[in-house]
Design an enzyme around this catalytic site. Structure first.
Site, PDB file in Angstrom:
ATOM      1  N   CYS A  76      39.431  80.809  22.507  1.00 45.56           N
ATOM      2  CA  CYS A  76      37.997  80.536  22.341  1.00 45.56           C
ATOM      3  C   CYS A  76      37.679  80.022  20.943  1.00 45.56           C
ATOM      4  O   CYS A  76      36.990  79.020  20.781  1.00 45.56           O
ATOM      5  CB  CYS A  76      37.195  81.802  22.641  1.00 45.56           C
ATOM      6  SG  CYS A  76      35.419  81.608  22.375  1.00 45.56           S
ATOM      7  N   CYS A  81      35.993  77.585  23.404  1.00 43.49           N
ATOM      8  CA  CYS A  81      34.525  77.644  23.390  1.00 43.49           C
ATOM      9  C   CYS A  81      33.893  77.128  22.102  1.00 43.49           C
ATOM     10  O   CYS A  81      32.952  76.326  22.138  1.00 43.49           O
ATOM     11  CB  CYS A  81      34.055  79.084  23.606  1.00 43.49           C
ATOM     12  SG  CYS A  81      35.080  80.107  24.640  1.00 43.49           S
ATOM     13  N   LYS A  84      34.684  73.363  21.071  1.00 49.66           N
ATOM     14  CA  LYS A  84      34.138  72.541  22.166  1.00 49.66           C
ATOM     15  C   LYS A  84      32.620  72.472  22.073  1.00 49.66           C
ATOM     16  O   LYS A  84      32.020  71.400  22.236  1.00 49.66           O
ATOM     17  CB  LYS A  84      34.545  73.139  23.501  1.00 49.66           C
ATOM     18  CG  LYS A  84      33.875  72.486  24.703  1.00 49.66           C
ATOM     19  CD  LYS A  84      34.004  73.348  25.933  1.00 49.66           C
ATOM     20  CE  LYS A  84      33.200  74.631  25.816  1.00 49.66           C
ATOM     21  NZ  LYS A  84      33.404  75.525  26.974  1.00 49.66           N
ATOM     22  N   TYR A 221      35.899  72.777  35.141  1.00 46.83           N
ATOM     23  CA  TYR A 221      34.863  72.690  34.107  1.00 46.83           C
ATOM     24  C   TYR A 221      35.383  72.113  32.798  1.00 46.83           C
ATOM     25  O   TYR A 221      34.652  71.416  32.080  1.00 46.83           O
ATOM     26  CB  TYR A 221      34.204  74.059  33.898  1.00 46.83           C
ATOM     27  CG  TYR A 221      35.041  75.074  33.159  1.00 46.83           C
ATOM     28  CD1 TYR A 221      34.946  75.215  31.782  1.00 46.83           C
ATOM     29  CD2 TYR A 221      35.908  75.918  33.835  1.00 46.83           C
ATOM     30  CE1 TYR A 221      35.701  76.148  31.098  1.00 46.83           C
ATOM     31  CE2 TYR A 221      36.661  76.854  33.163  1.00 46.83           C
ATOM     32  CZ  TYR A 221      36.559  76.972  31.799  1.00 46.83           C
ATOM     33  OH  TYR A 221      37.316  77.895  31.127  1.00 46.83           O
ATOM     34  N   GLU A 225      33.708  68.907  31.025  1.00 50.97           N
ATOM     35  CA  GLU A 225      33.210  69.024  29.648  1.00 50.97           C
ATOM     36  C   GLU A 225      33.853  67.989  28.732  1.00 50.97           C
ATOM     37  O   GLU A 225      33.161  67.316  27.949  1.00 50.97           O
ATOM     38  CB  GLU A 225      33.475  70.439  29.126  1.00 50.97           C
ATOM     39  CG  GLU A 225      32.623  71.495  29.799  1.00 50.97           C
ATOM     40  CD  GLU A 225      32.987  72.906  29.379  1.00 50.97           C
ATOM     41  OE1 GLU A 225      32.139  73.801  29.550  1.00 50.97           O
ATOM     42  OE2 GLU A 225      34.117  73.123  28.883  1.00 50.97           O
ATOM     43  N   HIS A 488       4.336  78.415  30.092  1.00 47.06           N
ATOM     44  CA  HIS A 488       4.077  77.005  30.392  1.00 47.06           C
ATOM     45  C   HIS A 488       3.842  76.205  29.118  1.00 47.06           C
ATOM     46  O   HIS A 488       3.205  76.697  28.193  1.00 47.06           O
ATOM     47  CB  HIS A 488       2.843  76.900  31.296  1.00 47.06           C
ATOM     48  CG  HIS A 488       2.513  75.502  31.711  1.00 47.06           C
ATOM     49  ND1 HIS A 488       3.252  74.824  32.656  1.00 47.06           N
ATOM     50  CD2 HIS A 488       1.529  74.667  31.294  1.00 47.06           C
ATOM     51  CE1 HIS A 488       2.722  73.621  32.820  1.00 47.06           C
ATOM     52  NE2 HIS A 488       1.689  73.499  32.004  1.00 47.06           N
ATOM     53  N   GLU A 493      10.003  78.298  33.838  1.00 50.12           N
ATOM     54  CA  GLU A 493       8.885  78.820  34.620  1.00 50.12           C
ATOM     55  C   GLU A 493       9.031  78.491  36.099  1.00 50.12           C
ATOM     56  O   GLU A 493       8.463  79.178  36.957  1.00 50.12           O
ATOM     57  CB  GLU A 493       7.558  78.268  34.094  1.00 50.12           C
ATOM     58  CG  GLU A 493       7.328  76.793  34.368  1.00 50.12           C
ATOM     59  CD  GLU A 493       5.952  76.325  33.916  1.00 50.12           C
ATOM     60  OE1 GLU A 493       4.945  76.903  34.367  1.00 50.12           O
ATOM     61  OE2 GLU A 493       5.889  75.381  33.089  1.00 50.12           O
TER      62      GLU A 493
END
Length: 552
Positions: A76, A81, A84, A221, A225, A488, A493
């Site tokens: 990682c 992670c 990246k 993934y 990515e 909002h 939302e």
């Protein structure tokens, strides 16, 4: 108190431990691997007073220039992670200024073409320095916690014994009643002619210059990515995958459909149904040609990146010496991370748990420390309903079951969905056809409409997922979501204002309002308070009456 069978369930097997031989270092816990999981386990155990040794091999390069080992902090921190996400951020900056879905000009900014010039070397220098600081922090954190830090390659020499070939070429022998294997994984590269010309996702972070034309091979993934980052930074990027779509496992079809549509219009060049056959390299130019089994070729590439899966780094551990069972190289564990060998545990990417995620390994490591040394024998991580994100373009967030998986588990008639797809306000000033679509979906278990799956794709999906994950993990229903007044204008939302807000349909299809959960709770609380008050009155009356009787 736990019943006898429950106590047996949480019992930690004790190995047949022998006295340490001369020259052998003895510890309460030995952790193999200084990545996210190993680090968490070692520090948590040390916090409870355990004598801990953590062994990390560091990183090096073989004769072919292929990275061996991730380094302090694991995959990682070094090749996963963290670096990246930094490159993802860089790509997003450029995409906001230039490209088919850029937003800067729409908001009144004059963007010269030169704004798209990306200084790869400068960013790499900053990124590497950032990672180096994290490396130092990891090692310092272990030492501060009281752990003995050993740099070298570990292997079992007995059921409780570890021999470490240290970085300086020496050896150390350690023994402990409890051993935690957290060795992680590494990229898997297909066995095709010319594979040696390609790089893995690890090699991506060693690139000194930006590729001009790259082919990323894979459907998971990591492939999505990497291809998105390269495309976003201005590289001519191609993404080749064996099936009709990417992300074929574990992702809701609604999300995959939305991602595929975006990439076809605005992303890298897609090559579906493309299985690599060979890679050839022109000796004079250094450029490569990728040939697929379909007969299609992509020529003139200066980078071919394999993102074709990962495999556990267990081949160097000599697991047979400790009778640790494996399945295709992955260490077989139960729900408490216990292996087939008493006193030996395993966490993270090298296990059969199926979750190759940093926060999962951290949680598992901490709970293992709690169980072994914190006096909590039932402590463990629960391997379900775990949120995750993909830093694709646009990013994806998800937790829980996909619609097909939910129907398989509960039955078609017990599952309902709410979903929406729209361009967010961020792209209000972009022309039609140049807007990034957001997709949101709830998978509901009927009749209570409990949310068993929540999926989103679009800008900021990665950031808003964490809060929704807490709610889903707690068993929230659609009514709980709708009882939360919307913020909002936001993308999030939409999750709490799907069609039918505040209403349900009766058997005849007629809409009628429903009572918000917080009002139902208050109503119930009032009744509970009344009962408690009456009960208290009875008790007080009884005590007073008894006291009066005693006085008489």
């Amino acid at each position: 108190l736990l019943l006898r069978d429950e106590k047996e369930k949480f019992r930690i097997p004790r190995p047949q431990f022998h006295p340490p031989r001369t020259g052998m270092e003895r510890y309460d816990l030995i952790v193999i691997g200084g990545g996210s999981g190993g680090s968490a386990s070692a520090k948590r155990a040390a916090e409870y007073g355990a004598k801990v040794a953590i062994i990390e091999r560091g990183h090096s390069y073989d004769a072919n220039g292929v990275r061996q080992g991730a380094g302090f902090g694991g995959t990682c921190v070094n090749v996963g992670c963290v670096p990246k996400k930094l490159m993802f951020n860089a790509a997003m900056q450029r995409e906001s200024m230039l490209g088919s879905v850029s937003t800067a000009e729409g908001y009144g900014y004059q963007v010269p073409a030169s704004a798209g010039t990306f200084d790869w070397a400068k960013v790499k220098e900053k990124r590497d320095a950032y990672v180096a600081r994290l490396n130092t922090g990891y090692k310092g954190g272990w030492e501060k916690a009281g752990c003995t830090v050993i740099q070298g390659l570990a292997a079992f020499s007995g059921p409780n014994d570890i021999t470490v070939t240290t970085a300086d070429g020496g050896t150390r022998t350690l023994t402990a009643e409890k051993i935690c294997i957290a060795c992680g994984g590494k990229p898997a590269v297909p066995s095709i002619p010319g594979a040696e010309y390609g790089i893995s996702s690890d090699g991506f972070f060693d690139l000194a210059t930006q590729p001009k034309k790259a082919v990323v091979i894979g459907a998971g993934y990591i492939a999505v990515e990497m291809a998105g980052i390269l495309h976003g930074l201005g590289t001519e990027s191609h993404l080749a995958f064996r099936g009709k779509t990417v992300l074929r496992r574990g992702f809701d079809p609604f999300i995959v459909e939305t991602l595929m549509a975006h990439m076809q219009d605005h992303g890298p060049v897609l090559h579906p149904n493309s299985d690599p056959k060979s890679i050839t390299k022109d000796a004079s130019t250094g450029l490569m040609t990728v040939e697929f089994k379909s007969g299609e070729t992509v020529e003139g590439c200066d980078c071919v990146l394999f993102a074709t899966g990962r495999k556990p780094v267990t081949d160097t551990l000599n697991l047979d010496a400790a009778n640790v069972a494996t399945d295709r190289g992955y260490i077989t564990v139960d729900e408490y991370e216990a292996t087939s060998a008493p006193g030996i545990f395993a966490i993270g990417d090298a296990t059969t748990t199926g979750y190759e995620l940093t926060p999962v390994a951290i949680a598992a490591g901490r709970r293992l420390g709690d169980r072994l040394f914190g006096g909590m024998p039932e402590a463990r991580i629960e391997y379900n309903t775990i949120a995750t994100v993909v830093f694709s373009h646009p990013p994806i967030g998800m937790i829980g079951l996909t619609e097909p998986d939910a129907k398989k588990e509960f039955g078609d008639d017990c599952i309902s969905t709410k979903y929406a797809r729209f361009p967010s306000m961020l792209y209000a000033f972009n022309e039609d056809g140049h807007k990034v679509k957001t997709g949101l979906k709830l998978v509901l278990k009927m009749p209570e409409e409990r949310i068993v799956g929540l999926h989103c794709i679009g800008p900021f999906s990665d950031e808003m997922m964490q809060g929704f994950a807490v709610a889903v993990r707690m068993g929230a229903t659609r009514f709980d979501f709708e009882a939360s007044v919307a913020i909002h204008p936001t993308i999030g939302e939409e999750f709490v204002t799907f069609g039918g807000w505040g209403q349900v349909k009766d058997e005849g299809g007629k809409r009628k309002p429903y009572m918000p959960p917080y009002l139902l709770k208050k109503k119930g609380d009032g009744l509970l308070k009344t009962v408690i008050t009456l009960a208290a009155g009875v008790v007080v009356g009884f005590v007073l009456a008894k006291a009066a009787s005693a006085r008489r």
